[in-house]
Each structure stands twice: as structure tokens, then as C-alpha cells.
Design an enzyme around this catalytic site. Structure first.
Site, mmCIF file in Angstrom:
data_model
loop_
_atom_site.group_PDB
_atom_site.id
_atom_site.type_symbol
_atom_site.label_atom_id
_atom_site.label_comp_id
_atom_site.label_asym_id
_atom_site.label_seq_id
_atom_site.Cartn_x
_atom_site.Cartn_y
_atom_site.Cartn_z
ATOM 1 N N SER A 146 75.565 14.722 42.328
ATOM 2 C CA SER A 146 75.235 15.161 40.537
ATOM 3 C C SER A 146 75.890 16.580 40.290
ATOM 4 C CB SER A 146 73.517 15.813 41.321
ATOM 5 O OG SER A 146 73.103 16.373 40.023
ATOM 6 N N TYR A 156 68.965 22.201 45.873
ATOM 7 C CA TYR A 156 69.159 21.299 45.228
ATOM 8 C C TYR A 156 71.111 20.903 45.201
ATOM 9 C CZ TYR A 156 69.038 16.788 42.289
ATOM 10 O OH TYR A 156 70.232 15.296 41.802
HETATM 11 P P1 NAP Z 1 64.570 7.727 41.846
HETATM 12 O O1 NAP Z 1 64.444 6.895 40.878
HETATM 13 O O2 NAP Z 1 63.354 8.572 42.137
HETATM 14 O O3 NAP Z 1 64.883 6.665 43.239
HETATM 15 C C1 NAP Z 1 64.960 7.322 43.988
HETATM 16 C C2 NAP Z 1 65.218 6.596 45.876
HETATM 17 O O4 NAP Z 1 65.609 7.739 46.612
HETATM 18 C C3 NAP Z 1 64.016 5.624 45.890
HETATM 19 O O5 NAP Z 1 64.396 4.612 46.222
HETATM 20 C C4 NAP Z 1 63.762 5.905 46.796
HETATM 21 O O6 NAP Z 1 62.686 4.927 47.750
HETATM 22 C C5 NAP Z 1 64.553 7.025 47.638
HETATM 23 N N1 NAP Z 1 63.998 8.367 48.846
HETATM 24 C C6 NAP Z 1 63.610 9.023 48.385
HETATM 25 N N2 NAP Z 1 63.460 10.105 49.045
HETATM 26 C C7 NAP Z 1 63.532 9.293 50.870
HETATM 27 C C8 NAP Z 1 63.007 9.186 51.721
HETATM 28 N N3 NAP Z 1 62.979 10.317 52.672
HETATM 29 N N4 NAP Z 1 63.819 8.156 52.842
HETATM 30 C C9 NAP Z 1 64.380 7.237 52.366
HETATM 31 N N5 NAP Z 1 64.087 6.953 51.411
HETATM 32 C C10 NAP Z 1 63.953 8.218 50.310
HETATM 33 O O7 NAP Z 1 65.485 8.701 41.729
HETATM 34 P P2 NAP Z 1 67.473 8.583 41.477
HETATM 35 O O8 NAP Z 1 67.283 9.343 39.851
HETATM 36 O O9 NAP Z 1 67.467 7.018 41.401
HETATM 37 O O10 NAP Z 1 67.685 8.888 42.099
HETATM 38 C C11 NAP Z 1 68.682 8.497 43.859
HETATM 39 C C12 NAP Z 1 69.825 9.964 43.807
HETATM 40 O O11 NAP Z 1 70.602 9.853 42.271
HETATM 41 C C13 NAP Z 1 69.575 10.465 43.903
HETATM 42 O O12 NAP Z 1 70.133 10.971 45.563
HETATM 43 C C14 NAP Z 1 69.559 11.974 43.335
HETATM 44 O O13 NAP Z 1 69.395 13.097 42.971
HETATM 45 C C15 NAP Z 1 70.560 11.915 42.094
HETATM 46 N N6 NAP Z 1 70.440 12.163 40.718
HETATM 47 C C16 NAP Z 1 69.651 11.811 40.035
HETATM 48 C C17 NAP Z 1 69.415 11.735 38.602
HETATM 49 C C18 NAP Z 1 68.262 11.741 37.490
HETATM 50 O O14 NAP Z 1 68.655 12.530 36.406
HETATM 51 N N7 NAP Z 1 68.094 10.466 38.277
HETATM 52 C C19 NAP Z 1 71.356 12.960 38.033
HETATM 53 C C20 NAP Z 1 71.660 13.445 39.188
HETATM 54 C C21 NAP Z 1 72.266 12.728 40.963
HETATM 55 P P3 NAP Z 1 61.554 5.165 48.744
HETATM 56 O O15 NAP Z 1 60.928 6.724 47.799
HETATM 57 O O16 NAP Z 1 60.770 3.917 48.484
HETATM 58 O O17 NAP Z 1 62.020 5.802 49.745
#
Ligand code: NAP
Length: 263
Positions: A146, A156
Site C-alpha cells: 500500500s 497497518y
Molecule cells: P477487500 O475487497 O475487503 O478484499 C479483502 C480480501 O482479503 C477478501 O477476499 C477477504 O476474503 C480476504 N481476507 C481478509 N482477511 C482474511 C483472512 N483472515 N484470511 C483469508 N482471507 C482474508 O479489500 P481489498 O481492497 O481488495 O484488499 C486487498 C489488499 O489490498 C489488502 O492487502 C489491502 O491491505 C490492500 N490495499 C487496499 C487498498 C484499498 O483502498 N482498497 C489500498 C491499498 C492496499 P474473505 O473475507 O472471504 O476471507
């Protein structure tokens, strides 16, 4: 080995953690379109099976669903064992969630969960995958980090800094091989992330939002080109440029205010 024989074609396997939604789900579609079969990892089995069916009907890709809670020892070990016993060509360490409570007021259990999902799991999955990739002289790892890793905005932020720095180090360590390791550093991206973390996002200007499919396409291109860090979006390239040129004391002060507050 899990190489499937699809007629004449031997498809390779890509493993994506957090494949059930958001950035991980975008990666599964991109990789299926690129001709990979998929190993889908997350906790929600129903959603993963729906994703698997969609990838089969739209791209003809086969999927293996691995239901695992990556905050647990058994969940992490399950995915590790899979990688140890199969040939995984692409590893996307993506699963994650946000924490934005002040450290002095947060639950210790939640702080530990952050470390287990965002730090411990990607480190362990790479520790088993990379020696095999090095031996084959082939493989790609993308760690979804991130832009928060460039500021000083709590646990985080610190976890993402670990992932970015480890990715950069591994990119260098493996530079004499054909194995590629890259950190994807997204800014605010429209996924379920903020809703799940109960974050207040109403005030964020439209131009700061990124599209998940577009940033994943950029990250894939950057990883193939051997870039250690991928920062999609002009707005975040500018932001990271500013962060790296102003005094760190200013980054520290502003960083804590940049944290997204909880609803
Ligand atoms: P999201 O839509 O909430 O997706 C998160 C994914 O992680 C889901 O598939 C969830 O699946 C899985 N997950 C969460 N906790 C888990 C656990 N304990 N065990 C296994 N799977 C788990 O969010 P996203 O934005 O796509 O996030 C993906 C990555 O991008 C993360 O690492 C986040 O830190 C990073 N990121 C996001 C943003 C943003 O603005 N969206 C910005 C920078 C970085 P289940 O609930 O089915 O387990």
C-alpha cells in the site's frame, strides 16, 4: 503436481490470497485471461466457489478452492503445504484488511491479526514458494502492499512498509534469476476494504479513487518488467514523490492525520 492437461495446453497455476473480492478478485480474472489456472484462497467458501464457476465459464480456467483463515496457524499452514507440494508459477499475496484505531486504544488481538495476515502469511508463503521458483528459474510474486507503507500511519502502515521493503530486497536477491518479485502499492481503491473496516470515506475526492481492474493490469505489467515497486495512478506517483522529498518529521506529523478514521 497440479498441472492439468487441457487438450494440448498445459496451463500453469496462479495462487491468489483474498481471491473472493476486490483487488484479489481482479487478479483472478486477469490471470485467467492470461491463461493460468487458479488456486483461490480466502475464508468465504460460497463466494470462492462462485468465483471458480465464473472463471470457468468466462475464461475456461480451472480453479482449486482453498478455504483458509490466514490469521490462524492452520490456515497459513494449509496454503504453505499446498505450495510446497505443487508447482505454483504465480503467487499473489493479497489478503488483507485495515485497522485504524490508535495503538494505545486498540485490541491486542486485532493488532496480532494484522501481523498474521499482512506480515506473517506473505512472508511464510514466499519462504516456501521462492526457493522452488529459484530452482526452476521461473515464477512471479506480487505482494499487495500500500502507499500507506510510505507514511507513518500506525500498525497497518508499518505492516505494509515491511511488505514493500521485503519485496524490494527479494527483487534484488533474485535479480540474477528469472524469478520476479514486486510490491504493488495501491492508493484508495474501490473494493469492500473500507466498508469492512467501517471507515469514513465520504470526504475523499473522486480523483483519489482507483479502479481495481486497472491497477491490477498495471501491477502485472510492472511485475513482468521486473519492477520492484508498482505505484499505479498519477495521483499516487505524485504523492509518493512528495513523501520521499519532504522531511520525515513532516511525513510523521501528516501521516497520522492521513489515517482513515472509523465510522
Ligand atoms: P477487500 O475487497 O475487503 O478484499 C479483502 C480480501 O482479503 C477478501 O477476499 C477477504 O476474503 C480476504 N481476507 C481478509 N482477511 C482474511 C483472512 N483472515 N484470511 C483469508 N482471507 C482474508 O479489500 P481489498 O481492497 O481488495 O484488499 C486487498 C489488499 O489490498 C489488502 O492487502 C489491502 O491491505 C490492500 N490495499 C487496499 C487498498 C484499498 O483502498 N482498497 C489500498 C491499498 C492496499 P474473505 O473475507 O472471504 O476471507
Amino acid at each position: 503436481m497440479v498441472h492439468l492437461n487441457n487438450g494440448d495446453e498445459m496451463k500453469k497455476w496462479a495462487l491468489v490470497t483474498g481471491a473472493s473480492s476486490g483487488i484479489g478478485e481482479s487478479f483472478t480474472r486477469l490471470l485467467a485471461a492470461e491463461g493460468f489456472n487458479l488456486v483461490l484462497v480466502a475464508r468465504d467458501e460460497v463466494r470462492l466457489n462462485e468465483r471458480a464457476a465464473g472463471l470457468k465459464s468466462k475464461y475456461g480456467a480451472d480453479s482449486i478452492v482453498l478455504v483458509a483463515d490466514l490469521a490462524t496457524e492452520s490456515g497459513c499452514a494449509k496454503v504453505e503445504d499446498f505450495i510446497a507440494n505443487n508447482e505454483v508459477e504465480v503467487l499473489i499475496n493479497n489478503a488483507g484488511f485495515g485497522i485504524n484505531k490508535a495503538f494505545t486504544m486498540s485490541d491486542l488481538a486485532k493488532e496480532e491479526e494484522v501481523l498474521k495476515v499482512l506480515v506473517r502469511t506473505p512472508m511464510r508463503l514466499m519462504h516456501v514458494a521462492l526457493p522452488k521458483m529459484k530452482e526452476r528459474n521461473s515464477g512471479i510474486v506480487i505482494n499487495v502492499s500500500s502507499v500507506a507503507g510510505f507514511i507513518a500511519g500506525g500498525a497497518y502502515s508499518a505492516s505494509k512498509a515491511y511488505l514493500t521493503v521485503l519485496s524490494e530486497s527479494l527483487n534484488t536477491e533474485l535479480s540474477a534469476t528469472k524469478v520476479k518479485v514486486s510490491a504493488l502499492c495501491p492508493g484508495f481503491t474501490r473494493t469492500e476494504f473500507h466498508q469492512r473496516g467501517r471507515m469514513k470515506m465520504a470526504g475523499l475526492p473522486q480523483f483519489m479513487w482507483l479502479n481495481s481492474d486497472a491497477l491490477v493490469a498495471k501491477a502485472w505489467k510492472d511485475a513482468l518488467a521486473g519492477k520492484p515497486v508498482s505505484i499505479p495512478g498519477w495521483q499516487y506517483k505524485v504523492l509518493v514523490g512528495i513523501i520521499s522529498s519532504v522531511p520525515r518529521s513532516l511525513v510523521r506529523r501528516v501521516g497520522m492525520n492521513l489515517r482513515v478514521k472509523q465510522r
